[in-house]
Design a protein around this motif. Structure first.
Motif, PDB file in Angstrom:
ATOM      1  N   PRO A   1       0.842  -1.199   0.000  1.00 58.88           N
ATOM      2  CA  PRO A   1       0.000   0.000   0.000  1.00 58.88           C
ATOM      3  C   PRO A   1       0.876   1.247   0.000  1.00 58.88           C
ATOM      4  O   PRO A   1       2.035   1.194   0.418  1.00 58.88           O
ATOM      5  CB  PRO A   1      -0.748  -0.120   1.325  1.00 58.88           C
ATOM      6  CG  PRO A   1       0.245  -0.788   2.240  1.00 58.88           C
ATOM      7  CD  PRO A   1       1.098  -1.697   1.361  1.00 58.88           C
ATOM      8  N   VAL A   2       0.342   2.332  -0.458  1.00 59.53           N
ATOM      9  CA  VAL A   2       0.975   3.664  -0.366  1.00 59.53           C
ATOM     10  C   VAL A   2       2.506   3.638  -0.413  1.00 59.53           C
ATOM     11  O   VAL A   2       3.174   3.975   0.544  1.00 59.53           O
ATOM     12  CB  VAL A   2       0.475   4.446   0.886  1.00 59.53           C
ATOM     13  CG1 VAL A   2      -0.931   4.952   0.614  1.00 59.53           C
ATOM     14  CG2 VAL A   2       0.486   3.613   2.160  1.00 59.53           C
ATOM     15  N   ASN A   3       3.025   3.239  -1.570  1.00 62.94           N
ATOM     16  CA  ASN A   3       4.477   3.113  -1.745  1.00 62.94           C
ATOM     17  C   ASN A   3       5.040   4.178  -2.692  1.00 62.94           C
ATOM     18  O   ASN A   3       6.154   4.056  -3.176  1.00 62.94           O
ATOM     19  CB  ASN A   3       4.804   1.693  -2.233  1.00 62.94           C
ATOM     20  CG  ASN A   3       6.263   1.314  -1.996  1.00 62.94           C
ATOM     21  OD1 ASN A   3       6.957   1.952  -1.194  1.00 62.94           O
ATOM     22  ND2 ASN A   3       6.726   0.307  -2.693  1.00 62.94           N
TER      23      ASN A   3
ATOM     24  N   GLU B   1      10.570   6.172  -8.344  1.00 65.83           N
ATOM     25  CA  GLU B   1       9.857   6.938  -7.319  1.00 65.83           C
ATOM     26  C   GLU B   1       9.320   6.076  -6.178  1.00 65.83           C
ATOM     27  O   GLU B   1       8.723   6.593  -5.224  1.00 65.83           O
ATOM     28  CB  GLU B   1       8.701   7.707  -7.963  1.00 65.83           C
ATOM     29  CG  GLU B   1       9.141   8.710  -9.036  1.00 65.83           C
ATOM     30  CD  GLU B   1       7.961   9.183  -9.883  1.00 65.83           C
ATOM     31  OE1 GLU B   1       7.018   9.751  -9.322  1.00 65.83           O
ATOM     32  OE2 GLU B   1       7.986   8.960 -11.111  1.00 65.83           O
ATOM     33  N   LEU B   2       9.481   4.752  -6.261  1.00 66.70           N
ATOM     34  CA  LEU B   2       9.010   3.867  -5.183  1.00 66.70           C
ATOM     35  C   LEU B   2       9.674   4.247  -3.854  1.00 66.70           C
ATOM     36  O   LEU B   2      10.881   4.506  -3.814  1.00 66.70           O
ATOM     37  CB  LEU B   2       9.357   2.408  -5.498  1.00 66.70           C
ATOM     38  CG  LEU B   2       8.458   1.681  -6.504  1.00 66.70           C
ATOM     39  CD1 LEU B   2       9.151   0.408  -6.986  1.00 66.70           C
ATOM     40  CD2 LEU B   2       7.113   1.341  -5.879  1.00 66.70           C
ATOM     41  N   ILE B   3       8.895   4.262  -2.781  1.00 69.02           N
ATOM     42  CA  ILE B   3       9.467   4.511  -1.447  1.00 69.02           C
ATOM     43  C   ILE B   3      10.322   3.299  -1.053  1.00 69.02           C
ATOM     44  O   ILE B   3      11.490   3.434  -0.737  1.00 69.02           O
ATOM     45  CB  ILE B   3       8.351   4.787  -0.411  1.00 69.02           C
ATOM     46  CG1 ILE B   3       7.600   6.079  -0.770  1.00 69.02           C
ATOM     47  CG2 ILE B   3       8.946   4.860   1.002  1.00 69.02           C
ATOM     48  CD1 ILE B   3       6.335   6.317   0.066  1.00 69.02           C
TER      49      ILE B   3
ATOM     50  N   ASN C   1      -1.016   5.367   6.360  1.00 70.24           N
ATOM     51  CA  ASN C   1       0.398   5.575   6.649  1.00 70.24           C
ATOM     52  C   ASN C   1       1.213   5.151   5.456  1.00 70.24           C
ATOM     53  O   ASN C   1       0.803   4.300   4.694  1.00 70.24           O
ATOM     54  CB  ASN C   1       0.831   4.717   7.837  1.00 70.24           C
ATOM     55  CG  ASN C   1       0.395   5.306   9.152  1.00 70.24           C
ATOM     56  OD1 ASN C   1       0.588   6.481   9.402  1.00 70.24           O
ATOM     57  ND2 ASN C   1      -0.211   4.477   9.973  1.00 70.24           N
ATOM     58  N   GLU C   2       2.390   5.722   5.345  1.00 64.82           N
ATOM     59  CA  GLU C   2       3.279   5.210   4.312  1.00 64.82           C
ATOM     60  C   GLU C   2       3.706   3.794   4.683  1.00 64.82           C
ATOM     61  O   GLU C   2       3.525   3.333   5.799  1.00 64.82           O
ATOM     62  CB  GLU C   2       4.457   6.166   4.114  1.00 64.82           C
ATOM     63  CG  GLU C   2       5.293   6.319   5.341  1.00 64.82           C
ATOM     64  CD  GLU C   2       6.719   5.906   5.091  1.00 64.82           C
ATOM     65  OE1 GLU C   2       6.904   4.879   4.408  1.00 64.82           O
ATOM     66  OE2 GLU C   2       7.622   6.596   5.580  1.00 64.82           O
TER      67      GLU C   2
END
Ligand code: MN
Length: 287
Positions: free
Chosen positions: A84-86, A227-229, A107-108
């Protein structure tokens, strides 16, 4: 090599605008007795049978790619792991829009962790996404998908890419609402994998791939995997610190900004550098 499954469980190698049928190699897979393996035996054997696939590809029947129905390149994943949210810009858009977060704590990924999607949700590019709960928002999410080739747990990030069999495009279709992600993202047909599996030797570095998603010609999502966290090695390290990864396990790495609704009649066009393009139709599930 671009490996695909098509029509009635045929195996193919994609060459340009054609598919070469290499289904004969499937006889080389181990026979199985109950209880059957809970991982994918083709992906497990892929390295061993690649020379045979190449042999078959020299003489196999050739069909136009446009004439076949593409299935998920992985038939039997033991699990579908999802991030999720990456992407930071996706986190920002979710936080900004109540209709996306529904009051859920967002949350990240380092805090939120990972979630699982039902394997029964999996389809290929030639099959339709069949929407349910159409009174709610159903959204597209385009993602880089990683297919695990070699089992492992507690895999350090430096070794992670050696556990990868290949890459595909993943679509993580999502019903918006307050429930757990695993429920809202696991409806039949809500995970699309395709159009084929590109073996890892053809993508030595998955951290710089441009990708996009259009719906009926309108650009909705466009990003680059740099751009991936958490990148692919970090995701494999993280996931395998919780559960053993098995051949055929699918890891979808998270979606960038631009998630938006799909409705009956739409066609999604997903494109990723070094992988290819797929067009997936959206219909409404029969009652
Ligand atoms: Mn997703």
């Amino acid at each position: 090599m671009k490996l695909c499954r098509f029509n009635q469980n045929r195996l193919g190698v994609v060459q340009g605008d054609d598919i070469v049928d290499v289904s004969n190699v499937l006889t080389q897979l181990p026979g199985a007795n109950y209880p059957y393996p809970s991982h994918d035996v083709l992906i497990e054997a892929l390295e061993r049978i690649t020379p045979l696939i190449n042999d078959c590809a020299r003489t196999g029947a050739r069909l136009p790619l446009a004439s076949v129905k593409l299935l998920s390149p992985v038939a039997n994943p033991g699990k579908i792991i999802a991030a999720p949210v990456n992407y930071t810009k996706h986190l920002e858009e979710v936080l900004a829009q109540k209709q996306l977060h529904h009051g859920n704590l967002i949350n990240e990924i380092r805090k939120a962790g990972l979630f699982l999607k039902a394997t029964s949700s999996l389809i290929g590019a030639g099959q339709d996404v069949e929407l349910i709960h159409t009174d709610r928002r159903n959204d597209h999410e385009v993602e880089l998908a990683v297919i695990i080739g070699r089992a492992g747990r507690n895999i350090p990030r430096q070794d992670a890419l050696s556990h990868v069999a290949g890459y595909s495009i993943g679509l993580d279709i999502t019903i918006r609402g307050p429930e757990e992600r695993s429920l809202r993202k696991s409806a039949d047909s809500y995970t699309v994998l395709g159009p084929w599996l590109v073996t890892a030797d053809d993508i030595p570095d998955p951290s710089n791939l441009e990708f996009s998603l259009h719906v009926d010609g309108e650009l909705r999502q466009q990003a680059n995997t740099h751009e991936l966290i958490l990148g692919v090695p970090e995701l494999i390290e993280f996931a395998s610190s919780f559960y053993t990864l098995h051949p055929g396990d699918i890891l979808i790495t998270g979606t960038p900004q631009g998630v938006a609704p799909i409705v009956r009649g739409n066609t999604m066009h997903a494109s990723m550098q070094s992988i290819g393009d797929m067009h997936v139709r959206v219909v409404e599930a029969q009652a």
